[in-house]
Design a protein around this motif. Structure first.
Motif, mmCIF file in Angstrom:
data_model
loop_
_atom_site.group_PDB
_atom_site.id
_atom_site.type_symbol
_atom_site.label_atom_id
_atom_site.label_comp_id
_atom_site.label_asym_id
_atom_site.label_seq_id
_atom_site.Cartn_x
_atom_site.Cartn_y
_atom_site.Cartn_z
ATOM 1 N N LEU A 1 11.689 1.378 -6.353
ATOM 2 C CA LEU A 1 12.343 0.578 -5.316
ATOM 3 C C LEU A 1 11.316 0.047 -4.320
ATOM 4 O O LEU A 1 11.399 -1.105 -3.883
ATOM 5 C CB LEU A 1 13.401 1.414 -4.604
ATOM 6 C CG LEU A 1 14.228 0.706 -3.521
ATOM 7 C CD1 LEU A 1 14.907 -0.547 -4.076
ATOM 8 C CD2 LEU A 1 15.269 1.659 -2.940
ATOM 9 N N LEU A 2 10.336 0.866 -3.983
ATOM 10 C CA LEU A 2 9.301 0.411 -3.047
ATOM 11 C C LEU A 2 8.498 -0.745 -3.634
ATOM 12 O O LEU A 2 8.118 -1.675 -2.915
ATOM 13 C CB LEU A 2 8.369 1.576 -2.693
ATOM 14 C CG LEU A 2 8.931 2.605 -1.710
ATOM 15 C CD1 LEU A 2 7.934 3.734 -1.513
ATOM 16 C CD2 LEU A 2 9.280 1.953 -0.372
ATOM 17 N N HIS A 3 8.246 -0.710 -4.919
ATOM 18 C CA HIS A 3 7.530 -1.819 -5.545
ATOM 19 C C HIS A 3 8.382 -3.093 -5.545
ATOM 20 O O HIS A 3 7.845 -4.202 -5.436
ATOM 21 C CB HIS A 3 7.107 -1.445 -6.959
ATOM 22 C CG HIS A 3 5.847 -0.635 -7.003
ATOM 23 N ND1 HIS A 3 4.615 -1.149 -6.636
ATOM 24 C CD2 HIS A 3 5.618 0.663 -7.349
ATOM 25 C CE1 HIS A 3 3.694 -0.210 -6.759
ATOM 26 N NE2 HIS A 3 4.270 0.895 -7.186
ATOM 27 N N ILE A 4 9.692 -2.937 -5.661
ATOM 28 C CA ILE A 4 10.582 -4.102 -5.551
ATOM 29 C C ILE A 4 10.484 -4.702 -4.155
ATOM 30 O O ILE A 4 10.386 -5.924 -3.990
ATOM 31 C CB ILE A 4 12.041 -3.692 -5.866
ATOM 32 C CG1 ILE A 4 12.180 -3.350 -7.362
ATOM 33 C CG2 ILE A 4 13.014 -4.805 -5.475
ATOM 34 C CD1 ILE A 4 13.509 -2.713 -7.726
ATOM 35 N N HIS A 5 10.494 -3.843 -3.139
ATOM 36 C CA HIS A 5 10.364 -4.327 -1.764
ATOM 37 C C HIS A 5 9.007 -4.992 -1.534
ATOM 38 O O HIS A 5 8.919 -6.037 -0.880
ATOM 39 C CB HIS A 5 10.557 -3.181 -0.781
ATOM 40 C CG HIS A 5 11.962 -2.699 -0.665
ATOM 41 N ND1 HIS A 5 13.011 -3.532 -0.334
ATOM 42 C CD2 HIS A 5 12.513 -1.465 -0.841
ATOM 43 C CE1 HIS A 5 14.143 -2.838 -0.310
ATOM 44 N NE2 HIS A 5 13.856 -1.581 -0.616
ATOM 45 N N SER B 1 0.830 -1.211 0.000
ATOM 46 C CA SER B 1 0.000 0.000 0.000
ATOM 47 C C SER B 1 0.863 1.260 0.000
ATOM 48 O O SER B 1 0.524 2.258 -0.637
ATOM 49 C CB SER B 1 -0.925 0.004 1.225
ATOM 50 O OG SER B 1 -1.830 -1.084 1.182
ATOM 51 N N LEU B 2 1.989 1.215 0.719
ATOM 52 C CA LEU B 2 2.919 2.344 0.723
ATOM 53 C C LEU B 2 3.472 2.585 -0.678
ATOM 54 O O LEU B 2 3.550 3.730 -1.137
ATOM 55 C CB LEU B 2 4.057 2.079 1.701
ATOM 56 C CG LEU B 2 5.204 3.101 1.712
ATOM 57 C CD1 LEU B 2 4.702 4.476 2.147
ATOM 58 C CD2 LEU B 2 6.345 2.627 2.610
ATOM 59 N N ALA B 3 3.851 1.502 -1.353
ATOM 60 C CA ALA B 3 4.379 1.625 -2.711
ATOM 61 C C ALA B 3 3.336 2.242 -3.637
ATOM 62 O O ALA B 3 3.652 3.109 -4.469
ATOM 63 C CB ALA B 3 4.808 0.256 -3.236
ATOM 64 N N ASP B 4 2.087 1.816 -3.489
ATOM 65 C CA ASP B 4 1.010 2.383 -4.312
ATOM 66 C C ASP B 4 0.780 3.849 -3.968
ATOM 67 O O ASP B 4 0.563 4.685 -4.849
ATOM 68 C CB ASP B 4 -0.284 1.594 -4.097
ATOM 69 C CG ASP B 4 -0.205 0.177 -4.655
ATOM 70 O OD1 ASP B 4 0.655 -0.069 -5.529
ATOM 71 O OD2 ASP B 4 -0.998 -0.677 -4.215
ATOM 72 N N SER B 5 0.843 4.175 -2.679
ATOM 73 C CA SER B 5 0.625 5.554 -2.237
ATOM 74 C C SER B 5 1.699 6.499 -2.775
ATOM 75 O O SER B 5 1.413 7.623 -3.195
ATOM 76 C CB SER B 5 0.601 5.607 -0.706
ATOM 77 O OG SER B 5 0.475 6.926 -0.228
ATOM 78 N N MET B 6 2.946 6.034 -2.780
ATOM 79 C CA MET B 6 4.052 6.867 -3.253
ATOM 80 C C MET B 6 3.970 7.155 -4.755
ATOM 81 O O MET B 6 4.617 8.074 -5.248
ATOM 82 C CB MET B 6 5.386 6.206 -2.925
ATOM 83 C CG MET B 6 5.869 6.421 -1.506
ATOM 84 S SD MET B 6 6.306 8.137 -1.119
ATOM 85 C CE MET B 6 7.719 8.385 -2.199
ATOM 86 N N GLN B 7 3.162 6.387 -5.479
ATOM 87 C CA GLN B 7 2.994 6.646 -6.907
ATOM 88 C C GLN B 7 2.340 8.002 -7.162
ATOM 89 O O GLN B 7 2.427 8.541 -8.265
ATOM 90 C CB GLN B 7 2.150 5.533 -7.540
ATOM 91 C CG GLN B 7 2.872 4.208 -7.693
ATOM 92 C CD GLN B 7 4.078 4.301 -8.620
ATOM 93 O OE1 GLN B 7 4.004 4.869 -9.708
ATOM 94 N NE2 GLN B 7 5.196 3.758 -8.181
ATOM 95 N N LYS B 8 1.698 8.554 -6.156
ATOM 96 C CA LYS B 8 1.077 9.869 -6.297
ATOM 97 C C LYS B 8 2.125 10.982 -6.387
ATOM 98 O O LYS B 8 1.822 12.089 -6.847
ATOM 99 C CB LYS B 8 0.165 10.139 -5.104
ATOM 100 C CG LYS B 8 -0.958 9.118 -4.930
ATOM 101 C CD LYS B 8 -1.707 9.341 -3.629
ATOM 102 C CE LYS B 8 -2.733 8.251 -3.391
ATOM 103 N NZ LYS B 8 -3.399 8.397 -2.064
ATOM 104 N N GLU B 9 3.340 10.692 -5.928
ATOM 105 C CA GLU B 9 4.405 11.688 -5.963
ATOM 106 C C GLU B 9 5.031 11.744 -7.359
ATOM 107 O O GLU B 9 5.041 10.759 -8.086
ATOM 108 C CB GLU B 9 5.480 11.361 -4.932
ATOM 109 C CG GLU B 9 4.970 11.266 -3.500
ATOM 110 C CD GLU B 9 4.460 12.602 -2.972
ATOM 111 O OE1 GLU B 9 4.851 13.658 -3.516
ATOM 112 O OE2 GLU B 9 3.661 12.586 -2.022
#
Length: 207
Positions: free
Chosen positions: A120-124, A81-89
């Protein structure tokens, strides 16, 4: 004397710029993390795995590890969810420098030494999901070992984004008594190969 004073003033100004830049990064990531309880859950897991390892009986080790199943899935879900949220940036806001030290605003004037934190977050997220689902069929202790490494690497990436690579390395060594290279060797093969590809990704133009 004048040269020394000038150099001191430059050093102080540089430090102020770095601190301001890093505070902005911390605030950005903090806004997204505020919706989750990742730090608490990750602390529960890392401490729990350590406790399980120190249990003398293997059956007791397995019993302890089994109690963390729900927390593991929660962490994997929240990192996704964090990785998806950061896509807004924007790509510019999510850029992080590959140099060991903090180079403020490198994404504006030297994008070739930056990488995309969102990727990188999506990799994690993919790596955590892979280990939590145990797609490789590891026994419980091996799975916990790889999952610990995945969590350590994720923490390292967050510190790297907020501060610098050298600070992230130092915090990893201080908090977990392990070097970044060892952690990278201990994550799943899928995470490691994706992480290394991300490191080698070239960016030749500004976002």
């Amino acid at each position: 004397m004048n040269i020394a004073l000038t150099l001191l003033m430059i050093a102080v100004a540089w430090r102020v710029v770095c601190l301001r830049y890093q505070r902005a990064r911390i605030a950005l990531l903090g806004r997204h993390l505020a919706n989750f309880q990742l730090e608490r859950h990750m602390e529960t897991l890392t401490q729990g795995y350590t406790r399980a390892i120190h249990e003398e009986a293997e059956t007791r080790q397995i019993q302890v590890l089994e109690t963390f199943a729900q927390t593991e899935r929660t962490v994997a879900t929240q990192i996704r969810s964090l990785a998806d949220s950061m896509q807004k940036e924007s790509e510019q806001a999510a850029s992080m420098g590959t140099l060991p030290f903090c180079l403020p605003y490198a994404e504006l004037f030297l994008p070739s030494v930056t990488r995309d934190f969102r990727k990188l977050l999506h990799i994690h997220a993919a790596g955590l999901g892979h280990v939590v689902d145990n797609e490789a069929g590891w026994d419980m202790k091996t799975r916990a070992y790889h999952l610990s490494a995945e969590l350590y690497l994720f923490q390292h990436s967050c510190h790297w984004f907020c501060k610098s690579r050298s600070v992230a390395d130092a915090r990893l060594a201080l908090r977990h008594q392990v070097k970044h290279q060892k952690v990278l060797e201990s994550v799943s093969a899928a995470t490691r190969s994706a992480y290394l590809r991300w490191q080698q990704e070239a960016r030749s133009s500004a976002p």
